[in-house]
Design an enzyme around this catalytic site. Sequence first.
Site, PDB file in Angstrom:
ATOM      1  CE1 TYR A 155      -3.957   2.127   0.580  1.00  0.00           C
ATOM      2  CE2 TYR A 155      -2.819   2.982   2.499  1.00  0.00           C
ATOM      3  CZ  TYR A 155      -3.864   3.047   1.608  1.00  0.00           C
ATOM      4  OH  TYR A 155      -4.810   4.034   1.733  1.00  0.00           O
ATOM      5  CE  LYS A 159      -3.968   4.877  -1.680  1.00  0.00           C
ATOM      6  NZ  LYS A 159      -4.983   5.370  -2.633  1.00  0.00           N
TER       7      LYS A 159
END
Length: 327
Positions: A155, A159
Site C-alpha cells: 500500500y 500510494k
Amino acid sequence: MSLAGKSAIVTGSGRGLGLAYALELARQGASVVVNDVDQSVADEAVAAIHAAGGTAVAVVAPVGPTETAQRLVAAAVESFGRLDILVTNAGVLRDKTLWKMTDEDFDTVINVHLRGTFTCVREAVGAFRDQGSGGRIICIGSPTGQRGNFGQTNYAAAKAGIVGMVRTWALELRKAGITANAVIPVAATAMTETMPYFRSAVEADSRGEAMPDFFRRDLGFGTADDVAGLVAFLASDEAAGVTGQAVGIGGDRLQLWSHPEAVATEYHRGGWSAEDLGDRFMDLFGDRLQSVGESFPPLPEELQPEEPRPEDPKPRERQPAADPAGS
C-alpha cells in the site's frame, strides 16, 4: 462554485470515501459515472445520487485493466457527452509484514491502486485532449504513502507511486489545461471501526454526533464527507491554478504536503569515500535523520476505550492507519 454541465468518473465509489466524493460532485452539478465491483452496491450508489437530485450511471468492473478504464471513459462520453473530471479512488488492502507478504498480496494492491490509477488517467487524458477544453485529475493518496506504515509495504509503495505520477503528469499536461493533484485523506472507514484508538470517534459518528475535538483538530481525523469538499474544489474551475500538489484533509484540518526536499547538504572535496562517511556521517546528519511512520498522541483520559469486549477483534500487527482509500 458549480460543476454544472461537467461529467466525472469516480472509481471505487460504491461506498465509503468514494461514494462521498461521487455524491458531492453530483451535488455540485456534475453527472457521475459510479464504479464498483459489486452490481448491487453500484446500483445503490446510483440510486442515492438520483434521490439527491443528481445524475449518475454505473460501470461494474475491477479497476486495473486497460479495458476497465476504456469502459469508464466510454460510459461518461456516451451517457453525458463528455468527460471533465476523473477521481481515482478504487483500492484494496492486503496488510502483512514484509516477511509474510506474498507475491499475490503485493501484486493485487499494486494492480488496483497504482496500475489502476495509471490506466484510468491515461484513458481520461486521451478524452480530455480530444475535447481540447482541459480537465481535472484527482488521485487519492495516503499518509502511508507519505511516511510509511507498519505492515503496508504494498500500500505504501502504491500510494507513494501515485503522488510521484501526479507530479509528473502536472508537468506533462500543463499546456493542455489539465491539472493533476493528489488528495491525502484521513477519515473514518470500515478499518478504523475495529481500532480501539478511534472507537469513541467512530461511535460518535455512528450516533450522528460530532466527533470529539481531539480527533477532528488534533489528529485531523473526521468523516468521508469532510474530505469530499476538497475533491469537489479541485474538480472546479476555481482550482485551475492548482496542479502537482498533495493536499491533506481530515476533520477540521487542511494541509499542503511538501515535495521531498534535501534537509541538509555537506560537501567533501574529491567526493565521499566509505571511510569518510564512517568518520563523519553521524556527526553531520545524526541529529537531522528523518522520522518514519506516523505517531499518535495518547488519548485524553475521557476518550480512553473500555477494556476490549469479547467480540472485539484482536489488535492488528501495526500502528493505526486512518485512510484506506477505496470501496
